[in-house]
Design an enzyme around this catalytic site. Structure first.
Site, PDB file in Angstrom:
ATOM      1  N   LYS A 106      -1.789   1.998  -2.877  1.00 12.17           N
ATOM      2  CA  LYS A 106      -0.882   3.155  -2.893  1.00 12.17           C
ATOM      3  C   LYS A 106      -0.679   3.715  -4.303  1.00 12.17           C
ATOM      4  O   LYS A 106      -0.660   4.933  -4.503  1.00 12.17           O
ATOM      5  CB  LYS A 106       0.458   2.759  -2.274  1.00 12.17           C
ATOM      6  CG  LYS A 106       1.486   3.880  -2.204  1.00 12.17           C
ATOM      7  CD  LYS A 106       2.585   3.549  -1.215  1.00 12.17           C
ATOM      8  CE  LYS A 106       3.301   2.257  -1.592  1.00 12.17           C
ATOM      9  NZ  LYS A 106       4.082   2.378  -2.826  1.00 12.17           N
ATOM     10  N   ARG A 115      12.465   3.501   3.847  1.00 13.36           N
ATOM     11  CA  ARG A 115      11.941   2.270   4.432  1.00 13.36           C
ATOM     12  C   ARG A 115      12.611   1.917   5.753  1.00 13.36           C
ATOM     13  O   ARG A 115      12.375   0.832   6.287  1.00 13.36           O
ATOM     14  CB  ARG A 115      12.097   1.115   3.447  1.00 13.36           C
ATOM     15  CG  ARG A 115      11.278   1.312   2.168  1.00 13.36           C
ATOM     16  CD  ARG A 115      11.325   0.102   1.289  1.00 13.36           C
ATOM     17  NE  ARG A 115      10.500   0.252   0.091  1.00 13.36           N
ATOM     18  CZ  ARG A 115      10.298  -0.690  -0.808  1.00 13.36           C
ATOM     19  NH1 ARG A 115      10.861  -1.884  -0.644  1.00 13.36           N
ATOM     20  NH2 ARG A 115       9.539  -0.466  -1.873  1.00 13.36           N
ATOM     21  N   ARG A 152      -5.157 -11.606  -7.140  1.00  5.24           N
ATOM     22  CA  ARG A 152      -4.602 -10.911  -8.304  1.00  5.24           C
ATOM     23  C   ARG A 152      -4.177 -11.886  -9.391  1.00  5.24           C
ATOM     24  O   ARG A 152      -3.626 -12.950  -9.112  1.00  5.24           O
ATOM     25  CB  ARG A 152      -3.389 -10.056  -7.906  1.00  5.24           C
ATOM     26  CG  ARG A 152      -3.734  -8.810  -7.171  1.00  5.24           C
ATOM     27  CD  ARG A 152      -2.575  -7.840  -7.080  1.00  5.24           C
ATOM     28  NE  ARG A 152      -1.363  -8.413  -6.495  1.00  5.24           N
ATOM     29  CZ  ARG A 152      -0.406  -7.702  -5.916  1.00  5.24           C
ATOM     30  NH1 ARG A 152      -0.530  -6.387  -5.839  1.00  5.24           N
ATOM     31  NH2 ARG A 152       0.660  -8.281  -5.409  1.00  5.24           N
ATOM     32  N   ARG A 174       1.388 -14.429  -9.878  1.00  3.56           N
ATOM     33  CA  ARG A 174       2.778 -14.271  -9.449  1.00  3.56           C
ATOM     34  C   ARG A 174       3.120 -15.339  -8.421  1.00  3.56           C
ATOM     35  O   ARG A 174       2.282 -15.697  -7.583  1.00  3.56           O
ATOM     36  CB  ARG A 174       3.001 -12.891  -8.835  1.00  3.56           C
ATOM     37  CG  ARG A 174       3.322 -11.817  -9.842  1.00  3.56           C
ATOM     38  CD  ARG A 174       3.504 -10.461  -9.201  1.00  3.56           C
ATOM     39  NE  ARG A 174       4.293 -10.483  -7.971  1.00  3.56           N
ATOM     40  CZ  ARG A 174       4.765  -9.378  -7.374  1.00  3.56           C
ATOM     41  NH1 ARG A 174       4.485  -8.197  -7.874  1.00  3.56           N
ATOM     42  NH2 ARG A 174       5.467  -9.459  -6.267  1.00  3.56           N
ATOM     43  N   ARG A 204       5.696 -10.758   3.607  1.00  2.08           N
ATOM     44  CA  ARG A 204       5.954  -9.417   3.097  1.00  2.08           C
ATOM     45  C   ARG A 204       5.304  -8.354   3.976  1.00  2.08           C
ATOM     46  O   ARG A 204       5.871  -7.283   4.208  1.00  2.08           O
ATOM     47  CB  ARG A 204       5.437  -9.300   1.654  1.00  2.08           C
ATOM     48  CG  ARG A 204       6.305 -10.050   0.650  1.00  2.08           C
ATOM     49  CD  ARG A 204       5.539 -10.436  -0.601  1.00  2.08           C
ATOM     50  NE  ARG A 204       4.997  -9.309  -1.336  1.00  2.08           N
ATOM     51  CZ  ARG A 204       4.094  -9.418  -2.298  1.00  2.08           C
ATOM     52  NH1 ARG A 204       3.612 -10.619  -2.626  1.00  2.08           N
ATOM     53  NH2 ARG A 204       3.668  -8.352  -2.946  1.00  2.08           N
TER      54      ARG A 204
END
Length: 292
Positions: A86, A162, A197, A226, A237
């Protein structure tokens, strides 16, 4: 939502899904499915029909009204799961269309840093470990969308609303997008993108072990991950994201364009670009019709 089918004519109607892989002969612009029809120039009651002239008299005052009418700037909302790309698409959209990019998270942090009235209220809740109420966030977003630059250039609202209640609150303020872009990426690809990542704590640069590996062993040795970039955490998530999107789609289902996000970023943007181009052209036509 909107579905793009192989029909002889095209209108933006409930559920458009854009995917270059759906057709063996993909159209570079899926919206250009038919030639535009020509609207004849209306003749005044006292104007004779002449076969030797294709245009009415220069004294006809309504001739150039439609051509001179200026369409309002684009208003776009984009939504996508974590690692859907995004952020990259927002950059490409703003570069081409000049829209003001507005992220609710960035806006909230900026309001707090500037010690605005809304920022002070939000900070009080955050310091108590509480969620910032919808009313405060909606007010921040509304005020930013009504700023002169957003009104003149158009806006790209990133990742907000959201929930259906947030969307309804924007509607109550008279704020409604022209199009709701939904980046659709398969869960397997999203998980792979997130789990791979890595962050370089020295430079802040984001790498991916498969798609964008570090340049050398020295950088690779200091990369960190992370704490929530694990398969288990990302699936949680994603579950939350899907629930939120389904909620918001109940408000924007008639203007939703579903984009295939499994392909390369250039192909993803080509789909978005085709959708925005169609919406912009349609608005010009509509504004011209109203002016005439």
């Amino acid at each position: 939502m909107l579905l793009l089918g192989c029909t002889s004519s095209f209108t933006l109607s409930p559920c458009v899904s854009l995917s270059p892989s759906l057709s063996p002969h993909p159209n570079p612009n899926p919206f250009l499915l038919s030639r535009p029809s020509f609207t004849p120039i209306p003749l005044r009651s006292n104007q004779p029909l002449s076969l030797s002239k294709s245009l009415p008299s220069p004294n006809a005052t309504n001739l150039f009204v439609a051509a001179s009418a200026k369409a309002e700037p684009l208003k776009v909302i984009i939504s996508g799961a974590p690692a859907s790309g995004k952020g990259t698409q927002c950059e490409l959209i703003t570069q081409k269309y000049g829209l003001v990019h507005i992220s609710a998270g960035d806006l909230l942090r900026a309001e707090i840093a500037n010690a605005s009235q809304n920022g002070k209220l939000a900070k009080e809740y955050m310091e108590k470990g509480q969620l910032v109420p919808n009313e405060i966030v909606v007010m921040m977003v509304k005020e930013r969308l009504l700023q002169p630059d957003s009104q003149q250039r158009g806006w790209l609202l990133d990742g907000y609303p959201r929930s259906s209640s947030q969307a309804a609150a924007l509607e109550d303020y008279g704020i409604r997008p022209d199009v709701f872009i939904l980046l659709d990426v398969s869960e397997d690809i999203l998980v792979e993108r997130v789990v791979g990542r890595r962050l370089d704590p020295l430079t802040g640069k984001i790498y991916h072990l498969k798609y964008s590996p570090p340049e050398n062993d020295e950088i690779a040795s200091r990369l960190t991950q992370r704490f929530d970039d694990t398969e288990e955490k990302v699936k949680l998530r994603l579950c939350t994201h899907h629930e939120n999107v389904d909620d918001v789609l109940s408000v924007y289902k008639d203007i939703t364009v579903k984009v295939n996000g499994n392909v390369a970023k250039e192909n993803v943007f080509a789909q978005i670009d085709a959708a925005l181009t169609h919406v912009a052209e349609q608005r010009k036509v509509n504004s011209g019709s109203l002016a005439a």
